[in-house]
Design a protein around this motif. Sequence first.
Motif: not given
Length: 293
Positions: A254-269
């Motif tokens: 999920v992209p964030r602002s220029e100052e923040e790093k992108d978020k990496v998310l995983v779906y927990n079943k």
Amino acid sequence: MSNQQSSSQLISLHKDGLYLLDLNKTTLLKLDLPFTLPPQTEPVCILHCHGMMCLTLKDNNELAIWKPTSKKFERVPMIKPGQHENLLGFGYDRVSNDYKIVTIIDQKTYIFRFKECSWRETIPVPFKDCFFKDRTGTVLDHCMYWIADKSNKEKSILCFDFVNEEYSNLKVPMMLSGLEFNSWLDISRGQLCVINHYPSLEDNLCVCRREIRSGKKIARWDSDPWMNIAGNDEEPVDIRFACIARNNEIFVVVPRSEEEKDKVLVYNKEQNEFIKVPFSSHLKVLGCMSKPM
């Protein structure tokens, strides 16, 4: 790593080079490249097959064929330099025991055969009025797949067979008329799958696998339950990239602002929710991510 198994490693393009992201250990390793990547203003396309990578170099004049465990690499000149939107595919022909690159330019198909070390024009392209979001697609066995958005707003999957050097078309599963959604191709359980994101349907994600029954050659799409990624957010979530890795879990960037790093998310079943994956240092995903094999 086999192409038939779910991978826990991804290649990620950042400002200062390529990184290998281990999703199991949530660690990262910068790759020591024997060549220079294009400038940050130019996108880099990454393909992979049998542990080898195929990357576009500066101005799309050349391709670099490289195995990350080796310092050696091979340069392949593009059939037409400077092409930035043409489809690219990299795969293996098990019959001729040869690796091949396929590209489509001006409705014409060109194939680079490594044994011949040359490009050849082959069959005409069997489609018109199509837009391809991902020019590099996904490889499975001896076939390359791309998602095509047609002019009538429908989607299909274009397939190129590296053995027979011919095209075929597959219908995308779960076509919902009147709804806009984004799709990504991936490999799960040794089968081609489509990850669909429906922002207008409570930010749902759905994974459909193309099951092929041997012998009868009957193909069908099996769908996993729909998953909601939005949580308590009121605005629809913008997903930059989605894939399946680590025990068939769903990963999204999920992209964030220029100052923040992108978020990496995983779906927990078990918890039925998306959980943030913490990496050991500040990284910002600038380009596409790709599974090494």
